[in-house]
Design an enzyme around this catalytic site. Structure first.
Site: not given
Ligand SMILES: NC(=O)c1ccc[n+]([C@@H]2O[C@H](COP(=O)([O-])OP(=O)(O)OC[C@H]3O[C@@H](n4cnc5c(N)ncnc54)[C@H](O)[C@@H]3O)[C@@H](O)[C@H]2O)c1
Ligand SMILES: N[C@H](CO)Cc1c[nH]c[nH+]1
Ligand SMILES: [Zn+2]
Length: 432
Positions: A260, A263, A328-329, A362, A421
């Site tokens: 986790q 990520h 979440e998990h 996942d 009504h």
């Molecule tokens: N809860 C769930 O079900 C789940 C599942 C998969 C992934 N996730 C989460 O998704 C997220 C993925 O994040 P990521 O960053 O890889 O991709 P993302 O696509 O969520 O974010 C990237 C975007 O953030 C914006 N950004 C970055 N810095 C910025 C700033 N300073 N100001 C304004 N905008 C900005 C940019 O426009 C960029 O395109 C992680 O937090 C991961 O833990 C959650």
């Molecule tokens: N753990 C993420 C949800 O919080 C989902 C994910 C996608 N790929 C790997 N992990």
């Molecule tokens: Zn994951």
């Protein structure tokens, strides 16, 4: 270093801080940025989307480059290995099978009293899927969002995802989209992409519901556009909470915590254990697994800020703390997870026993990995087919049935001071 707390007085405050990490003071200035981005996209459409894509994603795009072309979609299949394609197809199959179970069905009930009641389920006209792409690429998230939308029967499904280092969307993401039946893809991310889907621009269609996880900027944007559009849940930076007893394997537990943490620097990884020796071994093992971790910097940040090991006095005390956190998990790395689950009230997904790492969920177990975070599991659930459906109530009364309830409606309407009504029933009944 992953901290160990044994002092019970500190535990609740620390868990609350970690759970509330997406609402703390540092997040307030991010929310101001997100508001500004959304306002600009609402007013200026594509122009603002392109401006913020250049600023936050370092991509200089022209409006006609926003949409992924047919030839890019075709080319993606040449760029992925046969093994990857097979894995995507296996995941597709398992996710679709799971999501096809218990799809809500329309129903009507013909009562003996000449009253017909029911519910009619219909999909939204347009859904927008947010697929994260800032720090990692997520073909699995494409499947987890697109398949339920397709099963729900949404006629138009569009997808947005940011690109990194070059204009091409990751080919695995494009292949996953096509395997799940999505062809309309725009190469944008962040708050600007959420704004585009919520308000519509010259190029990007306005949708009715936006789903999909994302970082803090994406999650804040989804929260702010809720009402203009529907959303699935606030599925922000990932979290895992593991409850472990003396039977848990510290190597597995450490790997699951890091799975986790890797990520996002804002991800949370928490272990509650009844065994002080397990606590110490996991702490050491986390350090060991981090030594040559390819994502070491971000992962260490998450572990340092939002990682924690707590030694608890009993499994039921652990369950209570977990319920307060509403992770979440939740992994139950204990001898008898089926006994412990009875104490669990709030969690996005629950992983039972030591041969069920969260990664299985996942990628391909079938249940959705888009799950509520930061305590939202107290009231929200995993994304599902129902996220893309709404239902209309159906009511039919015969003249006789209406006559039977006319007086009660008259009294209620008069009490509320709403004479029309009352009249709307009285005129129909008096006509007779
Ligand atoms: N809860 C769930 O079900 C789940 C599942 C998969 C992934 N996730 C989460 O998704 C997220 C993925 O994040 P990521 O960053 O890889 O991709 P993302 O696509 O969520 O974010 C990237 C975007 O953030 C914006 N950004 C970055 N810095 C910025 C700033 N300073 N100001 C304004 N905008 C900005 C940019 O426009 C960029 O395109 C992680 O937090 C991961 O833990 C959650
Ligand atoms: N753990 C993420 C949800 O919080 C989902 C994910 C996608 N790929 C790997 N992990
Ligand atoms: Zn994951």
């Amino acid at each position: 270093m992953l901290r160990i707390i044994t002092e019970q007085a500190d535990v609740r405050a620390e868990l609350q801080r970690i759970c509330g990490r997406t609402q703390d003071e540092q997040v307030i200035h991010k929310e101001a940025t997100v508001r500004e981005v959304l306002q600009a996209v609402k007013r200026q459409g594509d122009k603002a989307v392109l401006h913020y894509t250049a600023e936050f994603d370092q991509q200089t795009l022209k409006p006609e480059e926003l949409k992924v072309t047919g030839s890019e979609l075709d080319a993606a299949y040449q760029q992925v290995s046969k093994d990857l394609l097979r894995s995507i197809r296996l995941a597709c199959e398992k996710i679709e099978t799971f999501h096809r179970q218990r799809v809500p069905k329309s129903w009507v009930q013909f009562g003996d009293d000449e009253v017909v009641l029911g519910k009619r389920y219909t999909p939204v006209d347009r859904a927008g899927l947010y697929i994260p792409g800032g720090r990692a690429c997520y073909p699995s998230t494409v499947l987890m969002n697109a398949i339920p939308a397709k099963v729900a029967g949404v006629p138009r499904v569009v997808m947005v995802t940011p690109v990194r280092g070059g204009k091409m969307v990751n080919p695995a993401v494009l292949v996953a989209a096509q395997e799940a039946g999505v062809q309309e893809i725009y190469r944008i991310g962040g708050a600007q992409a959420i704004g585009a889907l919520a308000y519509g621009t010259e190029t990007i269609p306005k949708v009715n519901v936006i789903t999909g996880p994302g970082n803090i900027y994406v999650t804040l944007a989804k929260k702010l556009v809720y009402g203009t559009v529907g959303i699935d849940s606030l599925a922000g930076p990932s979290e895992v909470l593991i409850i472990a007893d003396e039977t848990a394997n510290p190597v597995y537990v450490a790997a699951d915590l890091l799975a986790q943490a890797e990520h996002d620097p804002m991800a949370a990884a928490i272990l509650l254990t009844t065994d002080a020796i397990v606590a110490k071994k996991v702490q050491i093992e986390v350090e060991r697994q981090l030594v040559d971790h390819p994502r070491r910097l971000d992962t260490e940040k998450a572990i340092a800020h939002y990682g924690l090991i707590v030694v608890v006095e009993s499994l039921s005390a652990a369950a209570e703390l977990s319920n307060e956190f509403a992770p979440e998990h939740l992994e139950l790395e204990v001898a008898d997870p089926w006994a412990l689950i009875n104490h669990i009230r709030h969690a996005g997904a629950i992983f039972m026993g030591s041969s069920t790492p969260e990664a299985v969920g996942d990628y391909l177990a079938g249940p959705n990995h888009t799950l509520p975070t930061s305590g939202a599991a107290r009231y929200a659930s995993a994304l599902g087919v129902e996220t893309f459906l709404k239902h209309s109530s159906i009511i039919q009364y015969s003249q006789t049935a209406l006559e039977k309830v006319a007086l009660a409606i008259d009294i209620l309407a008069t009490t509320e001071g709403l004479p029309s009504h009352a009249d709307s029933v009285k005129f129909r009944v008096d006509e007779r």
